[in-house]
Design an enzyme around this catalytic site. Structure first.
Site, mmCIF file in Angstrom:
data_model
loop_
_atom_site.group_PDB
_atom_site.id
_atom_site.type_symbol
_atom_site.label_atom_id
_atom_site.label_comp_id
_atom_site.label_asym_id
_atom_site.label_seq_id
_atom_site.Cartn_x
_atom_site.Cartn_y
_atom_site.Cartn_z
ATOM 1 N N LYS A 96 0.949 -1.325 0.178
ATOM 2 C CA LYS A 96 -0.186 -0.166 0.104
ATOM 3 C C LYS A 96 0.997 1.105 0.158
ATOM 4 O O LYS A 96 1.856 1.260 0.669
ATOM 5 C CB LYS A 96 -1.006 -0.042 1.225
ATOM 6 C CG LYS A 96 -1.789 1.116 1.067
ATOM 7 C CD LYS A 96 -2.741 0.880 2.551
ATOM 8 C CE LYS A 96 -3.926 1.968 2.599
ATOM 9 N NZ LYS A 96 -4.706 1.824 3.687
ATOM 10 N N SER A 171 -9.428 2.104 2.868
ATOM 11 C CA SER A 171 -8.450 2.643 2.038
ATOM 12 C C SER A 171 -7.532 2.121 1.447
ATOM 13 O O SER A 171 -6.716 2.513 0.458
ATOM 14 C CB SER A 171 -7.845 3.796 2.800
ATOM 15 O OG SER A 171 -6.967 3.226 3.784
ATOM 16 N N SER A 195 -9.778 -0.676 7.049
ATOM 17 C CA SER A 195 -9.153 -0.156 5.682
ATOM 18 C C SER A 195 -8.423 -1.298 4.978
ATOM 19 O O SER A 195 -8.354 -1.586 3.755
ATOM 20 C CB SER A 195 -8.055 0.824 5.655
ATOM 21 O OG SER A 195 -8.858 2.110 5.912
#
Length: 508
Positions: A96, A171, A195
Site C-alpha cells: 500500500k 482505504s 481499511s
C-alpha cells in the site's frame, strides 16, 4: 551555522501565540538567551540521521497506464526481488502506498504528497523481502487513507474487479483490486477504521487486522498511533497466515508494540479444525440501519456451516458495540488532526524511528490545503473544533470508553473463542460520479464502518473472509478473536474456506 536564527519580531510573534507579551528589553534578553540552544540544534543538524540500511536493489519504477492498470489500482510498478529462499519464496506482493519503499516514489493517495521518495524500507517491507517474496509495486490508496470507499485518491477511482463501476472499498483500495484480480498473490494494507477489512469484504478476499501492535508500523505513514495497524490481504487463508508469520513481531522501533507474544507461528496449526470452538454471533453486529438483509442472511448461514463442522454457535450480546463507531470517531478525527496533519504525520512524545524526510515533505500540505478532498477537510474541521473548543476532553473520554469497550469484548471472549458478524453491513456501492454532491461522496466514504471501527479502538484481531455473493458482489464475514490469538481466527477461517465455495454461495 545551519539553523536560521529568528528575528526579534518572530520571537515576539511566537510569544504572543502563547498569550504572553515581551517588551523591547525582554525581547533582547530572550534573543541573547536562545543563542546557545540554537548552537545545539546546529550540532544535531550536522550529525547523520540514524536510519536502517536498505538491503535489496530496486529502481524507482513507473506508473502503469492503460491495460497495464485496468482497475486504476497500481500507483507504481517496481520489481524488488527478495532473498533467494524463505517462507514467501515465489510469492508476489503489493505494498500500500502509505508504506515506505526506499527509492520508489510514494503519494499516499494525495496530490500534496507528490514528489516524495522515501530513503528507507518500512520494517514490513524488509521482512517480506527477507522471506523470499518479490515486491512488484505500490498500490493506490485513498487520499491520506481517510476513506472507506475507493474514489478519493488523486489518481482517480479504483474499480472493483468483481464488478467494475463499483467500489473496491478503502482505504487499501488498490490492494483489494490487485489481489482479487490475481495480479498479485499478497498485499500489505493498513487499517485505522477498517481499511484492510472493508476492501477485503467488497472484493471477496481475505484480510486480517491483527492485534494492535503485533505488526510493527515503523516506516508507514501514521494517522493516529492508537488505531494504526498494518495487516495482510490475500486470496486465501493459508497465504494470509504465512504473510502474518513473516511480518509479525517486535522491531524495537515502534512504541505501539507492547506485551507481544513469544510465538508468531500462525500457519502451523491452521488445519486444526473447528471442533470444540465456541463461536458467539454478535447480536449488535446485525440489523444495522443501513444493513442489507441478504448480507445478514449470508453471515448467519456461514455460522451454521461452522456449527456443522463441529463448533458450538450461540448468540451473544455486547451492548456497547452499538456505540463503538461513536467511540472511535473522536479518537480518529481529533487524533488524526493533531498527529497526521498538525503534527506533520509523526507528532511528538514517543520513542522510535521517525522518518524525518516524510515529516518535512508532508508539512507542505499547508500551502496546498485547498487540494485536500472533503473527506480530509471535514475530518480536520471536526477534529480541530473539538480539540480547541473542548480542550481534547472528548478524545480523552473516548480513549477511556475504548478501555471499557475492550473489557466488554474480553468478558464475552472469556466464554467464547471467537465473535462472528458481517464485516460490513452492505455490499460494494456504486462508485460516485465525479462532481457528485458532497453528501454522496462522504456517504460512500464512511457508510460501512460500524462493525470494523470498534475493533480498531479495542485492538482485537479481526479478519474478513468471503462467505457468499449476490449480483456478482461479494459478502464479507468477520471473525474477531482474543488479543494476540490470531491463530484461532486462522484455524476457524481455514476450516470454513475448505468447507464451502463462496463464489457458488449465491443469494438474492
Amino acid at each position: 551555522m545551519a539553523i536560521k536564527r529568528p528575528t526579534l519580531a518572530q520571537i515576539s510573534e511566537i510569544a504572543a501565540g502563547f498569550g504572553f507579551h515581551l517588551d523591547e528589553q525582554e525581547l533582547a534578553n530572550y534573543g541573547e538567551a536562545l543563542q546557545g540552544n540554537f548552537d545545539a540544534y546546529d550540532a544535531i543538524d550536522a550529525l547523520p540521521d540514524h536510519l536502517p540500511a536498505v538491503q535489496y536493489p530496486r529502481t524507482p519504477g513507473y506508473r502503469p497506464e492503460g491495460d497495464e492498470n485496468r482497475f486504476g489500482a497500481w500507483q507504481r510498478k517496481s520489481v524488488i526481488r527478495g532473498a533467494p529462499d524463505g517462507k514467501l519464496k515465489g510469492k508476489t506482493v503489493a505494498i500500500k502506498d502509505n508504506v515506505c519503499v526506499a527509492g520508489v516514489p510514494m503519494m499516499n493517495g494525495a496530490s500534496t504528497f507528490e514528489g516524495y521518495v522515501p530513503e528507507i524500507d518500512a520494517t514490513v517491507v524488509t521482512r517480506v523481502l527477507d522471506a523470499g517474496a518479490t515486491i512488484v509495486g505500490k498500490s493506490v490508496c485513498e487520499y491520506f487513507c481517510f476513506s472507506g470507499g475507493s474514489h478519493t485518491s488523486t489518481t482517480g477511482p479504483v474499480q472493483n474487479p468483481r464488478k467494475p463501476g463499483h467500489s473496491t472499498g478503502g482505504s487499501s483500495s488498490g490492494n483489494g483490486a490487485l489481489v482479487a484480480s490475481g495480479e498479485v498473490d499478497m498485499a500489505i494494507g493498513s487499517d485505522q477504521g477498517g481499511s484492510v477489512r472493508i476492501p477485503s469484504a467488497y472484493c471477496g478476499i481475505v484480510g486480517m487486522k491483527p492485534t494492535h501492535g503485533l505488526v510493527p508500523y515503523t516506516g508507514a505513514m501514521p494517522i493516529e498511533a492508537t488505531v494504526d495497524h498494518l495487516g495482510p490481504m490475500t486470496n486465501n487463508v493459508l497465504d494470509n497466515a504465512l504473510l502474518l508469520d513473516v511480518i509479525a513481531g517486535g522491531d524495537g522501533l515502534d512504541p505501539r508494540q507492547l506485551q507481544l507474544p513469544a510465538s508468531t507461528d500462525y500457519s502451523g496449526g491452521i488445519r486444526g479444525g473447528v471442533a470444540g470452538l465456541r463461536i458467539g454471533i454478535l447480536r449488535e453486529g446485525f440489523g444495522l440501519a443501513n444493513a442489507e438483509p441478504l448480507v445478514d442472511e449470508a453471515v448467519r448461514a456461514a455460522a451454521q456451516v461452522l456449527r456443522k463442522l463441529g463448533a458450538s454457535v450461540d448468540e451473544v450480546s455486547v451492548p456497547l458495540h452499538a456505540a463503538g463507531l461513536a467511540i472511535w470517531l473522536p479518537i480518529a478525527a481529533e487524533g488524526a488532526t493533531q498527529q497526521m496533519m498538525k503534527g506533520n504525520s509523526h507528532g511528538f512524545n514517543w520513542r522510535g524511528m521517525y522518518v524525518t524526510s516524510m515529516i518535512d515533505h508532508h508539512a507542505g500540505w499547508r500551502a496546498r490545503a485547498d487540494e485536500l478532498p472533503d473527506t480530509v477537510k471535514l475530518t480536520m474541521v471536526l477534529g480541530e473544533y473539538f480539540t480547541s473548543r473542548y480542550n481534547g476532553r472528548y478524545y480523552g473520554k473516548s480513549q477511556n470508553l475504548a478501555r471499557r469497550l475492550r473489557a466488554d469484548y474480553d468478558a464475552v471472549l472469556q466464554s467464547y473463542d471467537l465473535l462472528l458478524m458481517p464485516t460490513v453491513p452492505l455490499r460494494a456501492s456504486k462508485l460516485p460520479p465525479a462532481g457528485c454532491p458532497m453528501s454522496e461522496s462522504l456517504s460512500r466514504a464512511f457508510e460501512m464502518l460500524a462493525n470494523t471501527a470498534p475493533f480498531d479502538v479495542s485492538g482485537h484481531p479481526a479478519m474478513s473472509l468471503p462467505c457468499g455473493v449476490a449480483e456478482d458482489l461479494p459478502i464479507g464475514l468477520q471473525l474477531v478473536g482474543r488479543r494476540f490469538d490470531e491463530a484461532t481466527i486462522y484455524r476457524c477461517a481455514y476450516a470454513y474456506e475448505q468447507a464451502i465455495d463462496w463464489q457458488q454461495t449465491k443469494l438474492g
